[in-house]
Design an enzyme around this catalytic site. Structure first.
Site, PDB file in Angstrom:
ATOM      1  N   LYS A   1       0.840  -1.198   0.000  1.00 34.89           N
ATOM      2  CA  LYS A   1       0.000   0.000   0.000  1.00 34.89           C
ATOM      3  C   LYS A   1       0.876   1.249   0.000  1.00 34.89           C
ATOM      4  O   LYS A   1       1.537   1.568   0.975  1.00 34.89           O
ATOM      5  CB  LYS A   1      -0.931   0.061   1.212  1.00 34.89           C
ATOM      6  CG  LYS A   1      -2.011   1.119   0.955  1.00 34.89           C
ATOM      7  CD  LYS A   1      -2.647   1.699   2.186  1.00 34.89           C
ATOM      8  CE  LYS A   1      -1.866   2.772   2.863  1.00 34.89           C
ATOM      9  NZ  LYS A   1      -1.689   4.030   2.101  1.00 34.89           N
TER      10      LYS A   1
ATOM     11  N   GLU B   1      10.341   0.769  10.123  1.00 32.79           N
ATOM     12  CA  GLU B   1      11.320   1.858   9.952  1.00 32.79           C
ATOM     13  C   GLU B   1      10.585   3.138  10.292  1.00 32.79           C
ATOM     14  O   GLU B   1       9.719   3.570   9.526  1.00 32.79           O
ATOM     15  CB  GLU B   1      11.829   1.935   8.506  1.00 32.79           C
ATOM     16  CG  GLU B   1      12.568   0.714   8.022  1.00 32.79           C
ATOM     17  CD  GLU B   1      13.946   0.546   8.627  1.00 32.79           C
ATOM     18  OE1 GLU B   1      14.419   1.465   9.339  1.00 32.79           O
ATOM     19  OE2 GLU B   1      14.545  -0.522   8.413  1.00 32.79           O
TER      20      GLU B   1
ATOM     21  N   CYS C   1      13.596  10.269   7.092  1.00 29.29           N
ATOM     22  CA  CYS C   1      13.697   9.734   8.448  1.00 29.29           C
ATOM     23  C   CYS C   1      15.105   9.927   8.977  1.00 29.29           C
ATOM     24  O   CYS C   1      15.320  10.073  10.166  1.00 29.29           O
ATOM     25  CB  CYS C   1      13.292   8.270   8.464  1.00 29.29           C
ATOM     26  SG  CYS C   1      14.105   7.288   7.219  1.00 29.29           S
TER      27      CYS C   1
ATOM     28  N   GLU D   1      10.046  14.792  15.743  1.00 24.92           N
ATOM     29  CA  GLU D   1      10.425  14.792  14.330  1.00 24.92           C
ATOM     30  C   GLU D   1       9.601  15.858  13.594  1.00 24.92           C
ATOM     31  O   GLU D   1       8.373  15.778  13.548  1.00 24.92           O
ATOM     32  CB  GLU D   1      10.140  13.407  13.734  1.00 24.92           C
ATOM     33  CG  GLU D   1      10.625  13.278  12.317  1.00 24.92           C
ATOM     34  CD  GLU D   1      10.467  11.866  11.770  1.00 24.92           C
ATOM     35  OE1 GLU D   1       9.348  11.320  11.857  1.00 24.92           O
ATOM     36  OE2 GLU D   1      11.447  11.318  11.253  1.00 24.92           O
TER      37      GLU D   1
END
Ligand code: NAI
Ligand code: MG
Length: 492
Positions: free
Chosen positions: A178, A252, A286, A387
Site C-alpha cells: 500500500k 522503519e 527519516c 520529528e
C-alpha cells in the site's frame, strides 16, 4: 519530458487493474502547484481481501515453486525496466511528491540498484546443518512467509517500494503493497511497466488511506509478515494490529538524528554534510540530521557560513533544473512544519534564517517552506525532541563532551548520527556511544546496499538494505532426521 497520466487509476491485483469495490476514489495533487494529477482508487477492506487472496493464490500456485535463480532473474529484469524508464518515473515522482527532478532521478537509480542487489542475493540465501547428538542429520531451511503486507510513506515513494519489494520477492514471498495516499502514482506506473515480467499476483498494489486500506492489510490473518515505514505513532498501531495474528513485523520509523561537529573537523566538509542532512528532500527524510551539535570553538565561523549557504538555497519549481529545494509533499505537511516553527519561537529558540512560507508570488500555490535554522535550542524543547520532517535545523552549542553525548542520545529516537572530526579515535569512540542504528563519520546520508539500515529505540525494529533483511522475510524450518535405522523406544 511530457508525462501522460491517466485520469483515473485502479488497484493492481492479480496482474489486473481492478475497480475499488466501494467505488471510491481520491485526488492526488501536485504539491508544487496544487493541481490535481489524477484520481486514484480509495481502497478498503474488500479490496485488501482480494489482493491478499490473489497474492495467496500466486504464492501457492507458482511463486513458491519458482526457484531462487528464476526469482533473481526477474528482479534483474525489474531493475532493467526501472533504468529504461527512469526519466518518466522520475518526472512522475516529481509531479506527485514535489522533490527536485535531480533527486527523483537519484531515487530511480537507487531503486534499480536495490532490485539488483537482491537479485544477486536471492541465490545466496542458505540454510544450515546443525551437528546434533547421536546418528542424526539436522538441517534448517529458510522458507518464505507466503504473503507479506507492506505499507510505505510518501517521502521516497518508488524507492521505498523497492526497499520493501525487492527483499520480500527475493526471499520467495508474494506481496500486497500500500503506497502513501499522497504519492501513489510512481508505484502504479511501475505496475504497468512490470506486468509482462512479474507473474500475476506476485506483486499487488492497493491504493488508499491508512485507516481504510493500510489497517485491514496489516491485520489480515493471511499476512504473516508486515513491513512498515512511516511515523512512530502509526508504527505502534501497525505492530499492535499484527500482534492479533502473531505476525512478524519490521518497522522503519522516525528520527531526530544528531550531527556532531568537533572543533578539529574539516569544517568545509561538515558544512556540506549538514546542509545535505537537513535540506535534502526538504528535510522529509527519516534520517534527517535535524539536530546540529556544534562545538563552541567553531560555532561562530561555522554558523556564519551555514546561514549564508542556507540563504542561497534555490527554492522553487521542482521541474526546473536549477531548483535545489521543492515544496513539501502536501498542504498538511506544510502546516505541520510551520506549526513547529511557531512552537520553536514560543519555546524561546531564535530563528536565524527562514521561518515561514516563501513570499515569492510564484510559489503561493505550492506547499513551500523556507529552509529554516533555529539557534539557542535546548535539547528538552519539543522542536529538539520531535520529528519535524521539514527543512528545519535545530542548532545546539556544546563544550563538554559527556553532556553533549547525553543530549545527543537524549531523544526517543535512534536512527542515524553524523560525526565530524579529524581524530578518528575520537570518531570511533563516539560512534560506539551513540544510540543509533546507522552512523556516518565525516559524511552524511550515504547508503550502501549490503549495509544494514534501521533504528535503535523507537526508530524501529529490523534492518533493511542488507543481506540479513532476507532473514526478516523468511522463517526457519528445522528438520531432524534419524539415521540409525533403529527404532527408539520410549514406552517399554
Ligand atoms: P503515516 O505514518 O501516517 O503514513 C505512512 C503510511 O502509513 C501511509 O501509507 C499511510 O497511509 C499509512 N497508514 C496510516 N495509518 C495507518 C494505519 N492505521 N494502519 C496502516 N497503515 C497506516 O505518516 P504521515 O501522516 O504521512 O506523516 C506524519 C509524520 O510521520 C511526518 O511528519 C513524519 O514525522 C513521519 N513520517 C516518517 C517517515 C519516515 O520515513 N520515517 C515517512 C513518513 C512520515
Ligand atoms: Mg501527491
Amino acid at each position: 519530458m511530457e508525462v501522460t497520466l491517466k485520469e483515473r487509476y485502479c488497484h493492481f491485483i492479480g496482474g489486473e487493474w481492478v475497480e475499488p469495490q466501494g467505488g471510491k476514489t481520491f485526488e492526488t495533487v501536485n504539491p508544487a502547484t496544487g493541481e490535481v494529477l489524477a484520481r486514484v482508487a480509495a481502497g478498503d477492506a474488500h479490496d485488501v481481501e482480494r489482493a491478499v487472496e490473489a497474492a495467496w493464490q500466486a504464492y501457492h500456485q507458482s511463486w513458491s515453486r519458482t526457484d531462487a535463480n528464476a526469482r533473481g532473474k526477474i528482479l534483474y529484469q525489474i531493475a532493467e525496466i526501472i533504468r529504461k524508464n527512469s526519466e518518466e518515473l522520475a518526472h512522475i515522482e516529481t509531479l506527485d511528491n514535489g522533490k527536485p527532478l535531480l533527486e527523483s532521478r537519484l531515487d530511480m537509480f537507487l531503486a534499480a540498484e536495490c532490485f539488483e542487489y537482491y537479485a544477486g542475493a536471492a541465490t545466496k540465501l542458505e540454510g544450515k546443518t546443525v551437528p546434533v547428538f547421536g546418528e542424526r542429520l539436522d538441517y534448517v531451511l529458510r522458507e518464505p512467509w507466503g504473503v507479506v503486507g507492506q505499507v510505505i510513506p510518501w517521502n521516497f515513494p518508488l524507492l521505498m517500494a523497492a526497499w520493501k519489494l525487492a527483499p520480500a520477492l527475493a526471499a520467495g514471498n508474494c506481496v500486497v503493497l500500500k503506497p502513501a495516499e499522497q504519492t501513489p502514482l510512481s508505484a502504479l506506473r511501475f505496475c504497468e511497466l512490470i506486468g509482462d515480467v512479474v507473474p500475476k499476483g506476485v506483486i499487488n498494489v492497493v491504493t488508499g488511506f491508512g485507516p481504510e486500506a493500510g489497517a485491514p492489510l496489516v491485520r489480515h490473518p493471511k499476512v504473516k509478515k508486515v513491513a512498515f515505514t512511516g511515523s512512530t505513532e502509526v508504527g505502534r498501531q501497525v505492530m499492535a494490529a499484527a500482534a492479533a495474528n502473531v505476525a512478524d513485523v519490521t518497522l522503519e520509523l522516525g528520527g531526530k538524528s544528531p550531527q556532531i561537529v568537533f572543533p578539529d573537523a574539516d569544517l568545509d566538509a561538515a558544512l556540506e554534510g549538514v546542509l545535505l542532512g537537513i535540506f535534502y528532500n526538504a528535510g522529509q527524510q527519516c534520517s534527517a540530521g535535524s539536530r546540529l551539535f556544534l562545538h563552541k570553538d567553531v560555532y561562530d565561523p561555522f554558523m556564519e557560513k551555514l546561514v549564508e549557504r542556507t540563504r542561497q538555497i534555490k527554492v522553487g519549481d521542482p521541474l526546473k533544473p536549477e531548483t535545489q529545494m521543492g515544496p513539501l509533499v502536501s498542504r498538511e505537511q506544510q502546516k505541520r512544519v510551520l506549526g513547529y516553527i511557531e512552537l520553536g519561537v514560543k519555546e524561546g529558540a531564535q530563528i536565524v534564517t527562514g521561518g515561514k512560507a516563501p513570499e515569492d508570488p510564484e510559489l503561493q500555490k505550492g506547499c513551500y517552506v523556507e529552509p529554516t535554522i533555529f539557534v539557542d535550542v535546548q535539547n528538552n524543547m519539543r522542536i529538539a525532541q520531535e520529528e519535524i520532517f521539514g527543512p528545519v535545523l535545530c542548532v545546539l552549542r556544546w563544550s563538554d563532551y559527556e553532556t553533549m553525548l547525553q543530549e545527543a542520545n537524549g531523544v526517543q529516537y535512534g536512527l542515524c548520527a553524523g560525526i565530524w572530526t579529524r581524530d578518528l579515535l575520537q570518531a570511533h569512540r563516539t560512534a560506539q556511544r551513540l544510540e543509533a542504528g546507522y552512523i556516518w563519520i565525516n559524511q552524511y546520508d550515504v547508503y550502501a546496499y549490503g549495509a544494514p539500515f534501521g533504528g535503535y529505540k523507537q526508530s524501529g525494529i529490523g534492518r533493511e538494505l542488507a543481506f540479513e533483511t532476507l532473514y526478516h522475510y523468511t522463517q526457519q524450518k528445522n528438520v531432524n532426521v534419524d539415521l540409525s535405522g533403529k527404532p527408539s523406544r520410549w514406552f517399554r
